[in-house]
Design a protein around this motif. Structure first.
Motif, PDB file in Angstrom:
ATOM      1  N   GLU A 447     -12.416 -24.166  -7.235  1.00 16.15           N
ATOM      2  CA  GLU A 447     -13.090 -23.546  -6.093  1.00 16.15           C
ATOM      3  C   GLU A 447     -12.672 -22.093  -5.905  1.00 16.15           C
ATOM      4  OE1 GLU A 447     -15.547 -25.105  -4.198  1.00 16.15           O
ATOM      5  OE2 GLU A 447     -15.342 -26.435  -5.932  1.00 16.15           O
ATOM      6  N   ALA A 448     -11.411 -21.805  -6.182  1.00 15.79           N
ATOM      7  CA  ALA A 448     -10.915 -20.439  -6.014  1.00 15.79           C
ATOM      8  C   ALA A 448     -11.275 -19.544  -7.193  1.00 15.79           C
ATOM      9  CB  ALA A 448      -9.405 -20.459  -5.827  1.00 15.79           C
ATOM     10  N   GLY A 449     -11.519 -20.155  -8.353  1.00 15.34           N
ATOM     11  CA  GLY A 449     -11.825 -19.375  -9.542  1.00 15.34           C
ATOM     12  C   GLY A 449     -10.635 -18.628 -10.094  1.00 15.34           C
ATOM     13  N   GLU A 450      -9.442 -19.159  -9.874  1.00 17.77           N
ATOM     14  CA  GLU A 450      -8.239 -18.496 -10.386  1.00 17.77           C
ATOM     15  C   GLU A 450      -7.119 -19.504 -10.592  1.00 17.77           C
ATOM     16  OE1 GLU A 450      -5.989 -16.086  -7.417  1.00 17.77           O
ATOM     17  OE2 GLU A 450      -7.731 -16.460  -6.115  1.00 17.77           O
ATOM     18  N   ASP A 451      -6.193 -19.128 -11.447  1.00 23.68           N
ATOM     19  CA  ASP A 451      -5.006 -19.928 -11.741  1.00 23.68           C
ATOM     20  C   ASP A 451      -3.960 -19.647 -10.670  1.00 23.68           C
ATOM     21  OD1 ASP A 451      -2.426 -20.670 -12.778  1.00 23.68           O
ATOM     22  OD2 ASP A 451      -3.346 -20.860 -14.747  1.00 23.68           O
ATOM     23  N   LEU A 452      -3.431 -20.692 -10.046  1.00 25.02           N
ATOM     24  CA  LEU A 452      -2.454 -20.526  -8.963  1.00 25.02           C
ATOM     25  C   LEU A 452      -1.066 -20.991  -9.346  1.00 25.02           C
ATOM     26  CD1 LEU A 452      -4.591 -21.638  -5.874  1.00 25.02           C
ATOM     27  CD2 LEU A 452      -4.180 -19.333  -6.715  1.00 25.02           C
ATOM     28  N   ASP A 453      -0.801 -21.159 -10.641  1.00 24.38           N
ATOM     29  CA  ASP A 453       0.514 -21.631 -11.064  1.00 24.38           C
ATOM     30  C   ASP A 453       1.628 -20.741 -10.542  1.00 24.38           C
ATOM     31  OD1 ASP A 453      -0.408 -23.845 -12.355  1.00 24.38           O
ATOM     32  OD2 ASP A 453      -0.311 -22.995 -14.367  1.00 24.38           O
ATOM     33  N   ASP A 454       1.556 -19.457 -10.832  1.00 23.38           N
ATOM     34  CA  ASP A 454       2.638 -18.550 -10.446  1.00 23.38           C
ATOM     35  C   ASP A 454       2.702 -18.355  -8.939  1.00 23.38           C
ATOM     36  OD1 ASP A 454       3.279 -18.232 -13.098  1.00 23.38           O
ATOM     37  OD2 ASP A 454       2.110 -16.390 -13.348  1.00 23.38           O
ATOM     38  N   GLU A 455       1.552 -18.275  -8.298  1.00 27.29           N
ATOM     39  CA  GLU A 455       1.516 -17.911  -6.883  1.00 27.29           C
ATOM     40  C   GLU A 455       1.813 -19.077  -5.953  1.00 27.29           C
ATOM     41  OE1 GLU A 455      -1.264 -14.928  -4.172  1.00 27.29           O
ATOM     42  OE2 GLU A 455      -1.943 -15.638  -6.125  1.00 27.29           O
ATOM     43  N   VAL A 456       1.437 -20.291  -6.372  1.00 23.09           N
ATOM     44  CA  VAL A 456       1.586 -21.429  -5.457  1.00 23.09           C
ATOM     45  C   VAL A 456       2.316 -22.602  -6.090  1.00 23.09           C
ATOM     46  CG1 VAL A 456       0.389 -23.081  -3.962  1.00 23.09           C
ATOM     47  CG2 VAL A 456      -0.534 -20.762  -4.247  1.00 23.09           C
ATOM     48  N   TRP A 457       1.777 -23.158  -7.163  1.00 22.08           N
ATOM     49  CA  TRP A 457       2.259 -24.458  -7.638  1.00 22.08           C
ATOM     50  C   TRP A 457       3.713 -24.400  -8.107  1.00 22.08           C
ATOM     51  CZ3 TRP A 457      -1.493 -25.989  -5.189  1.00 22.08           C
ATOM     52  CH2 TRP A 457      -2.836 -25.771  -5.501  1.00 22.08           C
ATOM     53  N   ASP A 458       4.061 -23.426  -8.935  1.00 19.00           N
ATOM     54  CA  ASP A 458       5.394 -23.426  -9.546  1.00 19.00           C
ATOM     55  C   ASP A 458       6.510 -23.367  -8.512  1.00 19.00           C
ATOM     56  OD1 ASP A 458       4.194 -23.550 -11.992  1.00 19.00           O
ATOM     57  OD2 ASP A 458       4.495 -21.434 -12.509  1.00 19.00           O
ATOM     58  N   ALA A 459       6.386 -22.486  -7.535  1.00 20.49           N
ATOM     59  CA  ALA A 459       7.466 -22.298  -6.566  1.00 20.49           C
ATOM     60  C   ALA A 459       7.360 -23.234  -5.371  1.00 20.49           C
ATOM     61  CB  ALA A 459       7.490 -20.843  -6.087  1.00 20.49           C
ATOM     62  N   TRP A 460       6.145 -23.423  -4.854  1.00 22.65           N
ATOM     63  CA  TRP A 460       5.991 -24.100  -3.569  1.00 22.65           C
ATOM     64  C   TRP A 460       5.733 -25.598  -3.688  1.00 22.65           C
ATOM     65  CZ3 TRP A 460       7.071 -21.361   0.786  1.00 22.65           C
ATOM     66  CH2 TRP A 460       7.201 -19.980   0.612  1.00 22.65           C
ATOM     67  N   LEU A 461       5.002 -26.008  -4.696  1.00 24.23           N
ATOM     68  CA  LEU A 461       4.685 -27.430  -4.847  1.00 24.23           C
ATOM     69  C   LEU A 461       5.706 -28.160  -5.706  1.00 24.23           C
ATOM     70  CD1 LEU A 461       2.703 -29.730  -4.245  1.00 24.23           C
ATOM     71  CD2 LEU A 461       1.342 -28.973  -6.212  1.00 24.23           C
ATOM     72  N   TYR A 462       6.163 -27.500  -6.767  1.00 20.56           N
ATOM     73  CA  TYR A 462       7.066 -28.153  -7.723  1.00 20.56           C
ATOM     74  C   TYR A 462       8.450 -27.503  -7.818  1.00 20.56           C
ATOM     75  CZ  TYR A 462       3.029 -30.764  -9.479  1.00 20.56           C
ATOM     76  OH  TYR A 462       1.950 -31.589  -9.593  1.00 20.56           O
ATOM     77  N   GLY A 463       8.643 -26.344  -7.222  1.00 11.38           N
ATOM     78  CA  GLY A 463       9.902 -25.626  -7.365  1.00 11.38           C
ATOM     79  C   GLY A 463      11.077 -26.354  -6.751  1.00 11.38           C
ATOM     80  N   ARG A 464      12.234 -26.227  -7.386  1.00  9.63           N
ATOM     81  CA  ARG A 464      13.449 -26.899  -6.903  1.00  9.63           C
ATOM     82  C   ARG A 464      14.247 -26.043  -5.927  1.00  9.63           C
ATOM     83  NH1 ARG A 464      13.124 -32.307  -7.961  1.00  9.63           N
ATOM     84  NH2 ARG A 464      11.852 -32.541  -9.849  1.00  9.63           N
ATOM     85  N   GLU A 465      13.991 -24.734  -5.928  1.00 10.85           N
ATOM     86  CA  GLU A 465      14.762 -23.830  -5.082  1.00 10.85           C
ATOM     87  C   GLU A 465      13.851 -23.154  -4.068  1.00 10.85           C
ATOM     88  OE1 GLU A 465      17.975 -23.667  -5.292  1.00 10.85           O
ATOM     89  OE2 GLU A 465      18.118 -24.899  -7.105  1.00 10.85           O
ATOM     90  N   ARG A 466      14.416 -22.813  -2.925  1.00 12.69           N
ATOM     91  CA  ARG A 466      13.648 -22.091  -1.907  1.00 12.69           C
ATOM     92  C   ARG A 466      13.474 -20.629  -2.329  1.00 12.69           C
ATOM     93  NH1 ARG A 466      15.665 -21.752   4.283  1.00 12.69           N
ATOM     94  NH2 ARG A 466      17.466 -20.801   3.249  1.00 12.69           N
ATOM     95  N   PRO A 467      12.242 -20.110  -2.304  1.00 13.71           N
ATOM     96  CA  PRO A 467      12.053 -18.685  -2.622  1.00 13.71           C
ATOM     97  C   PRO A 467      12.875 -17.814  -1.684  1.00 13.71           C
ATOM     98  CG  PRO A 467       9.945 -19.822  -2.553  1.00 13.71           C
ATOM     99  CD  PRO A 467      10.958 -20.785  -2.017  1.00 13.71           C
TER     100      PRO A 467
END
Length: 472
Positions: A447-467
């Motif tokens: 729906e967004a037409g873009e890859d959100l791995d770096d911006e959302v998924w890696d850090a916020w959904l799956y990341g082990r450490e708090r940004p």
């Protein structure tokens, strides 16, 4: 579910299920219908579990339930329940036997397609062996007659589920495993079905369930109530509430029936139509044919629960934010249900974010302020919301607060127009179905037409450490 002010968790339930062989990594015993390759001329046994990441022996393989007709007779004075479960299903393989989940209660008789069937019990597993094998894709009807005193599952923090006795009746709550305490079935959220629930109780009591009331009759000092839910429902969302409730039926301005059963707080009950109208504007058409609530401040189970069409609110859990949370679940969790218990964050993140949206619109509390408070709460960083460490963690803080942060980060990444289109589109695309985390991330990126791995998924959904930076 919303477990404020008590943090429910599922730790005691997890311990109980560990003893019963339902949790991952457990060496519990298996019944004769455990899915082993016992090939016969008439098929093989269906699996005794669906290999859920946290409850691998919960649910059963080899068939898909289409409808439950549950007939219950309850005596509050003794706590005894007599029940009949009439289950209509379709075989997804050729079956020589199949399993049902049931804890505590005694099986008195069983038939498949009108013929007596053998039943073998191993803990919470019933293996049903019909007189003849069932062909793949064939419809079949199983009737189980059962009785006994249903169990209450008590958690370490005081939270309870299953069949909870009250001063004048009982309450059935099923998340995550309590539904098998009061009826046999395929108790995994991936197998949704329609329901008809008939409950007979002493005259003077009320019996309330999901969906719409169909009939009420009194004979020889006992009253029978009939409820029907035509839209698909996961078994953990089924409920029965028995007691001296004040029951009312009204309609929203759009004509939707509102059925409530409560002990007090009529002012907040009267707000249901307004909250529902707000939620419909944000999330899209309401997915069910009625709404309402069950409110019982005399029952302290430690949480509110999104029981379908009729959310339950116990002691200390009926206020505006709880109401918003549980009504939002009717879209996210009830209509769009998790494929497995690992996907619980998809239920709770949307419901918590709904609270944030509502607080901003009606109480001047910006969503960003709630985001910042959640970011500062170290409890939200105990684990990634999409990967709870164990079954005992699927209702813990990160699933709610950090899950809601994930949604806000999506909003920041894609903009308001696309984000609110995603909220409505997600609920519409998977309406009355099941969805996983992978389904969600794929849908959002399409729906967004873009890859959100770096911006959302890696850090916020799956990341082990708090940004280090909440805006990063």
């Amino acid at each position: 579910m919303d477990h404020r002010p008590l943090r429910k968790g599922v730790r005691a339930a997890a311990a109980l299920l560990l003893a019963c062989g339902l949790l991952a990594g457990c060496a519990g015993g298996k019944g004769s219908g455990d899915g082993a390759e016992q090939v016969t001329r008439t098929g093989t046994p269906g699996a005794a579990g669906l290999r859920d990441p946290y409850f691998p022996r919960l649910g059963n393989g080899g068939y898909d339930v289409r409808h439950y007709a549950l007939t219950l007779d309850y005596e509050p004075a003794t706590g005894r329940l007599k029940g009949t479960a009439d289950i209509t299903a379709r075989a997804t393989q050729a079956l020589s036997a199949f399993n049902l989940d049931l804890t505590g209660l005694r099986v008195d008789a069983a038939t498949v397609d009108g013929r007596p069937a053998a039943v073998h019990r191993d803990g919470d597993e019933l293996t049903v062996r019909p007189a003849e094998g069932i062909a793949a894709r064939a419809g079949f009807r199983t009737v189980i007659r059962y009785s006994g005193t249903p169990r209450t599952l008590t958690h370490a923090d005081g939270g309870r589920e299953g069949w909870v006795r009250t001063a004048d009746g009982a309450l059935a709550l099923g998340q995550p495993t309590g539904s098998m305490a009061w009826f046999p079935g395929n108790h995994h959220p991936s197998d949704k079905a329609s329901y008809a629930v008939t409950v007979t109780v002493p005259e003077g009591l009320r019996a309330v369930s999901n969906g719409e009331p169909r009939e009420r009759r009194t004979r020889a000092g006992r009253t029978t109530f009939v409820w029907r839910s035509t839209e698909p429902m996961a078994s953990y969302l089924a409920t029965v509430a028995i007691g001296r409730y004040e029951t009312r039926t009204s309609r929203t301005p759009s004509g939707l029936p509102v059925h409530t059963a409560a002990r007090g707080n009529p002012a907040l009950l009267a707000r249901i139509p307004k909250v529902l109208a707000w939620a419909t504007e944000k999330f899209g058409p309401y997915p069910f044919s009625s709404t309402g609530a069950i409110v019982d401040p005399t029952v302290d189970v430690g949480y509110a629960l999104e029981t379908q069409t009729r959310p339950f609110f116990g002691a200390g859990t009926f206020d505006e934010s709880f109401l918003v949370h549980e009504l939002a679940h009717q879209w996210y969790g009830n209509s769009v249900s998790p494929k497995s218990w690992r996907d619980m964050w998809l239920n709770e993140s949307f419901a918590r974010y709904a609270e944030w949206l509502y607080a901003e619109e009606f109480h001047g509390m910006p969503v960003r302020a709630n985001f910042d408070a959640a970011f500062a709460d170290r409890a939200n960083w105990a684990f990634p919301p999409a990967e709870p460490p164990s079954a005992a963690d699927i209702s813990e803080v990160p699933v709610y607060g950090r899950g809601a942060m994930v949604l806000h980060r999506i909003r920041q990444a894609v903009g308001d127009d696309t984000f609110f289109a995603i909220l409505r589109g997600w609920a519409a695309t998977y309406r009355h179905g099941n969805a996983s985390t992978d389904d969600f991330t794929r849908y959002v990126e399409e729906e967004a037409g873009e890859d959100l791995d770096d911006e959302v998924w890696d850090a916020w959904l799956y990341g082990r450490e708090r940004p280090t930076d909440p805006s990063a």
